[in-house]
Design an enzyme around this catalytic site. Structure first.
Site, mmCIF file in Angstrom:
data_model
loop_
_atom_site.group_PDB
_atom_site.id
_atom_site.type_symbol
_atom_site.label_atom_id
_atom_site.label_comp_id
_atom_site.label_asym_id
_atom_site.label_seq_id
_atom_site.Cartn_x
_atom_site.Cartn_y
_atom_site.Cartn_z
ATOM 1 N N CYS A 181 73.633 -101.021 -25.048
ATOM 2 C CA CYS A 181 73.020 -102.205 -26.053
ATOM 3 C C CYS A 181 71.308 -101.511 -27.007
ATOM 4 O O CYS A 181 70.455 -101.380 -26.228
ATOM 5 C CB CYS A 181 72.526 -102.886 -25.180
ATOM 6 S SG CYS A 181 72.291 -104.824 -25.914
ATOM 7 N N SER A 189 64.853 -109.615 -25.238
ATOM 8 C CA SER A 189 64.419 -108.427 -24.930
ATOM 9 C C SER A 189 63.453 -108.097 -25.274
ATOM 10 O O SER A 189 61.583 -106.963 -25.339
ATOM 11 C CB SER A 189 65.471 -107.197 -25.666
ATOM 12 O OG SER A 189 65.406 -107.819 -26.194
ATOM 13 N N VAL A 233 72.580 -108.375 -21.631
ATOM 14 C CA VAL A 233 71.715 -107.726 -21.329
ATOM 15 C C VAL A 233 70.236 -107.471 -22.468
ATOM 16 O O VAL A 233 70.427 -107.640 -23.148
ATOM 17 C CB VAL A 233 71.921 -106.283 -20.808
ATOM 18 C CG1 VAL A 233 72.595 -106.351 -19.580
ATOM 19 C CG2 VAL A 233 72.766 -105.284 -21.799
ATOM 20 N N TYR A 242 75.410 -107.345 -37.380
ATOM 21 C CA TYR A 242 76.057 -107.963 -35.791
ATOM 22 C C TYR A 242 76.306 -109.168 -37.026
ATOM 23 O O TYR A 242 78.183 -109.834 -37.075
ATOM 24 C CB TYR A 242 75.366 -108.568 -34.329
ATOM 25 C CG TYR A 242 75.247 -107.465 -33.522
ATOM 26 C CD1 TYR A 242 76.116 -107.073 -33.003
ATOM 27 C CD2 TYR A 242 74.157 -107.072 -33.514
ATOM 28 C CE1 TYR A 242 75.857 -106.781 -31.706
ATOM 29 C CE2 TYR A 242 74.092 -105.706 -32.244
ATOM 30 C CZ TYR A 242 74.769 -105.928 -31.831
ATOM 31 O OH TYR A 242 74.444 -104.752 -30.870
ATOM 32 N N TRP A 246 80.170 -107.503 -19.076
ATOM 33 C CA TRP A 246 79.157 -106.504 -18.913
ATOM 34 C C TRP A 246 79.573 -106.244 -16.966
ATOM 35 O O TRP A 246 78.940 -107.467 -16.233
ATOM 36 C CB TRP A 246 77.464 -106.869 -18.560
ATOM 37 C CG TRP A 246 77.614 -105.997 -20.579
ATOM 38 C CD1 TRP A 246 76.287 -107.686 -21.094
ATOM 39 C CD2 TRP A 246 77.297 -105.771 -20.945
ATOM 40 N NE1 TRP A 246 76.384 -107.007 -22.050
ATOM 41 C CE2 TRP A 246 76.692 -105.565 -22.383
ATOM 42 C CE3 TRP A 246 77.658 -104.610 -21.253
ATOM 43 C CZ2 TRP A 246 77.079 -104.959 -23.368
ATOM 44 C CZ3 TRP A 246 78.020 -103.335 -22.305
ATOM 45 C CH2 TRP A 246 77.155 -103.707 -23.575
#
Length: 326
Positions: free
Chosen positions: A63, A143, A127, A191, A96
């Site tokens: 990722c 993130s 994640v 994406y 995941w």
């Protein structure tokens, strides 16, 4: 892929139909901050004080969003203070998952970690996740904010490189401006192109993506790094997408107007960042390729992972022709 709805796991994929064939990323649901003294950060609740051994980072080596946090954990010297666990490469009906129950949370799947934090949780079980052992909850799954916590919140701890600052206050405005464009059209842009389900949505995304790559190529002709004369968070946020581009996004996500290797400045810049001591250890191409080509069955029904391309990120670069901070 799947998602949680009021605490119940569903195996639904992305809903592009209601957005005209466009991929729309969900916003992160946990937005607390670790701070030096536990005071509240820019969002969320307080009570998350920087302490060695208290926090646990859950990631995927595939990722790009998780990868940026792994890089800062490495470069700041946080490996002894913040433990790390990684999910398996494939993300299928259970999302995941871990090879065996995860040591700190006891979860077999990432959605179970989310339910430990909020039994009525709704949303994607993404994640990275920064987990608090003391309160047994998720601090953050955003993130970009975890990256900023790692940059400065733990600086008082032994072994942490407090001199390294990838988010200097004097450059915040310019960093934010670059981040905004790079996030929308490059980090998330690949994406948008890859998961588009109409020709119009795909063309919108891929056109904006390559306009930004052309802009970055031109910028890097006269700038060693994206902002200022030193590596900042803007560089690491871009790096994790560039790293995956030729191996995955160019073919798998149909971002195939050009490769990064076709851009002299971008490709040399990518090699320079990859060669920063410690960074290569966070890069795992077999896992990256296995995840994308094996998990997205609506795009690649056979799950076949291509052999190429051959990439040499250890080759020399000419970025030394441009000045950088001492």
């Amino acid at each position: 892929m799947g998602l949680l709805v009021d605490g119940v796991w569903h195996t639904d994929g992305y809903d592009t139909e209601s957005h005209g064939g466009r991929f729309v990323r969900d916003t992160s649901g946990f937005r607390n901050w670790v701070t030096p003294d536990g005071a509240p950060g820019p969002s969320g609740a307080g009570g998350f004080e920087a302490e060695a051994g208290r926090y646990h980072l859950l990631v995927s080596f595939a990722c790009p969003w998780a990868h940026r946090t792994m890089i800062l954990r490495k470069l700041k010297g946080l490996e002894d203070s913040i433990s790390l666990a990684a999910v398996e490469p494939l993300m299928l009906d259970d999302g995941w998952t871990f090879a065996e129950p995860e040591a700190v949370t006891g979860a077999q799947a990432m959605w179970q970690v989310y339910l430990r934090a909020d039994p009525k949780c709704s949303g994607r079980a993404t994640v990275p996740v920064l987990w608090d052992r003391k309160r047994e909850t998720i601090v953050s799954n955003e993130s970009s904010e975890i990256l900023r916590m790692f940059n400065s919140a733990f600086d008082a701890l032994p072994g942490v490189d407090a001199r390294l600052d990838v988010s200097p206050q004097a450059l915040h405005a310019e960093i934010e401006a670059v981040n905004e464009r790079v996030y929308d059209t490059v980090n998330n842009g690949v994406y948008k192109a890859g998961f588009a389900t109409t020709q119009k949505a795909y063309l919108e995304a891929v056109t904006a993506l390559f306009e930004s790559l052309d802009w970055l190529e031109e910028r890097l002709a006269t700038h060693r790094y994206l902002v200022g004369d030193r590596i900042t968070e803007a560089d690491w946020r871009l790096f994790t997408t560039l790293l995956r581009f030729d191996a995955v996004y160019h073919g798998h996500f149909k971002c195939n107007l050009r490769r990064i290797v076709d851009y002299p400045n971008l490709s040399a810049y990518l090699r320079e960042l990859y060669q920063v001591p410690g960074v290569a250890e966070t890069c795992d191409f077999p896992t990256i390729k296995r995840h994308y080509y094996g998990s997205h069955r609506t795009i690649n029904p056979t799950g076949i992972v291509p052999l190429g391309p051959e990439l040499d990120l250890t080759a020399s670069h000419d970025r030394d022709r441009l000045p950088k901070a001492a």
